[in-house]
Design a protein around this motif. Structure first.
Motif, PDB file in Angstrom:
ATOM      1  N   LYS A  25       0.914  -1.162   0.106  1.00  0.00           N
ATOM      2  CA  LYS A  25      -0.230  -0.016   0.159  1.00  0.00           C
ATOM      3  C   LYS A  25       0.905   1.239  -0.032  1.00  0.00           C
ATOM      4  CE  LYS A  25      -4.001  -2.248   2.103  1.00  0.00           C
ATOM      5  NZ  LYS A  25      -4.719  -2.421   3.350  1.00  0.00           N
ATOM      6  N   ILE A  26       2.149   1.320   0.803  1.00  0.00           N
ATOM      7  CA  ILE A  26       2.853   2.345   0.683  1.00  0.00           C
ATOM      8  C   ILE A  26       3.439   2.617  -0.607  1.00  0.00           C
ATOM      9  CG2 ILE A  26       5.059   2.921   1.467  1.00  0.00           C
ATOM     10  CD1 ILE A  26       4.243   1.959   4.411  1.00  0.00           C
ATOM     11  N   ASN A  27       3.704   1.435  -1.349  1.00  0.00           N
ATOM     12  CA  ASN A  27       4.455   1.433  -2.669  1.00  0.00           C
ATOM     13  C   ASN A  27       3.472   1.972  -3.602  1.00  0.00           C
ATOM     14  OD1 ASN A  27       7.047   0.747  -2.203  1.00  0.00           O
ATOM     15  ND2 ASN A  27       6.437  -1.327  -2.108  1.00  0.00           N
ATOM     16  N   GLN A  28       1.988   1.811  -3.426  1.00  0.00           N
ATOM     17  CA  GLN A  28       1.042   2.328  -4.180  1.00  0.00           C
ATOM     18  C   GLN A  28       0.847   3.881  -4.117  1.00  0.00           C
ATOM     19  OE1 GLN A  28      -2.146  -0.364  -3.586  1.00  0.00           O
ATOM     20  NE2 GLN A  28      -1.479  -1.861  -4.609  1.00  0.00           N
ATOM     21  N   ALA A  29       0.788   4.219  -2.828  1.00  0.00           N
ATOM     22  CA  ALA A  29       0.853   5.551  -2.558  1.00  0.00           C
ATOM     23  C   ALA A  29       1.906   6.687  -2.833  1.00  0.00           C
ATOM     24  CB  ALA A  29       0.332   5.910  -1.015  1.00  0.00           C
ATOM     25  N   LEU A  30       3.001   6.133  -2.508  1.00  0.00           N
ATOM     26  CA  LEU A  30       4.296   7.035  -2.864  1.00  0.00           C
ATOM     27  C   LEU A  30       4.368   7.291  -4.391  1.00  0.00           C
ATOM     28  CD1 LEU A  30       6.718   6.249   0.077  1.00  0.00           C
ATOM     29  CD2 LEU A  30       5.149   8.045  -0.074  1.00  0.00           C
ATOM     30  N   HIS A  44       2.043   9.823  -5.621  1.00  0.00           N
ATOM     31  CA  HIS A  44       2.476  11.422  -5.345  1.00  0.00           C
ATOM     32  C   HIS A  44       3.512  11.667  -6.360  1.00  0.00           C
ATOM     33  CE1 HIS A  44       3.394  14.752  -2.916  1.00  0.00           C
ATOM     34  NE2 HIS A  44       4.915  14.223  -2.810  1.00  0.00           N
ATOM     35  N   ALA A  45       4.471  10.900  -6.610  1.00  0.00           N
ATOM     36  CA  ALA A  45       5.501  11.243  -7.538  1.00  0.00           C
ATOM     37  C   ALA A  45       5.102  11.561  -8.901  1.00  0.00           C
ATOM     38  CB  ALA A  45       6.786  10.243  -7.350  1.00  0.00           C
ATOM     39  N   LYS A  46       4.315  10.694  -9.133  1.00  0.00           N
ATOM     40  CA  LYS A  46       3.556  10.677 -10.685  1.00  0.00           C
ATOM     41  C   LYS A  46       2.759  12.109 -10.775  1.00  0.00           C
ATOM     42  CE  LYS A  46       1.097   8.089 -14.176  1.00  0.00           C
ATOM     43  NZ  LYS A  46       0.576   6.912 -14.523  1.00  0.00           N
ATOM     44  N   ALA A  47       2.226  12.377  -9.562  1.00  0.00           N
ATOM     45  CA  ALA A  47       1.265  13.572  -9.698  1.00  0.00           C
ATOM     46  C   ALA A  47       2.036  14.944  -9.798  1.00  0.00           C
ATOM     47  CB  ALA A  47       0.318  13.827  -8.504  1.00  0.00           C
TER      48      ALA A  47
END
Length: 199
Positions: A121-126, A129-132
């Motif tokens: 889940k952390i690897n999906q969230a971070l 954010h970097a993509k945005a």
């Protein structure tokens, strides 16, 4: 009792004016923008009993930040304990309370409690954010593996040839038995292949 988050950063925490110091500051800022991650880690750490009296355990935020530091710098728990003791930048990222200097065993015990589901889940969230933010597209991943000793010999051309000839000969023998003893056009080259491997 284990605190979830360090509300106010210490005035003694600062980042070095260096490329790595700037990277660590960017990592810290990125983690600040995702406080929901702390809920996931807190759920994993709840199973570890921390007494209400006596010394406080590592805050949930510090456990997560120490885990990310360990992976970011690819260091062992012992090296991580040293960097947290020695480096002001590492201390600033980890947001450790001033009275807590974690040892290797404490780091290993707490960081290992973060489950693989939480890491996913952390690897999906971070990366989202970097993509945005336009920093990373998140389309390529780089993996590293750990090499361990095993009882498999080091492959060489001659040993691979010998293994191939030996296995093919065995398979042809099994095929001959399954076909009812019919002669299959196969000659055994095991002797020659073994001689070449040994020479």
């Amino acid at each position: 009792m284990r605190e979830k988050r360090t509300v106010q950063s210490s005035i003694f925490h600062f980042f070095a004016d260096h490329e790595i110091g700037r990277e660590l500051q960017a990592i810290s800022n990125g983690l600040d923008s995702h406080p929901e991650i702390l809920e996931l880690v807190a759920a994993d750490l709840q199973e570890v009993k921390v007494n209400d009296c006596g010394r406080k355990g590592l805050p949930v935020e510090s456990v997560l930040r120490c885990a990310i530091l360990k992976q970011y710098r690819q260091v062992s728990y012992e090296e991580l304990a040293f960097y947290l003791l020695d480096s002001h930048s590492f201390q600033a990222v980890a947001r450790l309370p001033l009275e807590i200097i974690p040892k290797k065993a404490v780091l290993q015990r707490t960081i290992s409690r973060i489950s693989d589901v939480t890491w996913e889940k952390i690897n999906q969230a971070l990366p989202g954010h970097a993509k945005a933010a336009g920093v990373e597209r998140g389309q390529v991943i780089r993996l590293d593996s750990t090499a361990t000793d095993s009882n498999i010999h080091e492959p060489s051309d001659s040993s691979l040839l010998w293994d191939s000839v030996r296995v093919l000969t065995r398979l042809f023998e099994q095929a001959r038995e399954l076909s009812g003893g019919e002669s299959l056009p196969c000659r055994s080259h095991c002797r020659r292949a073994k001689r070449r491997m040994c020479s």
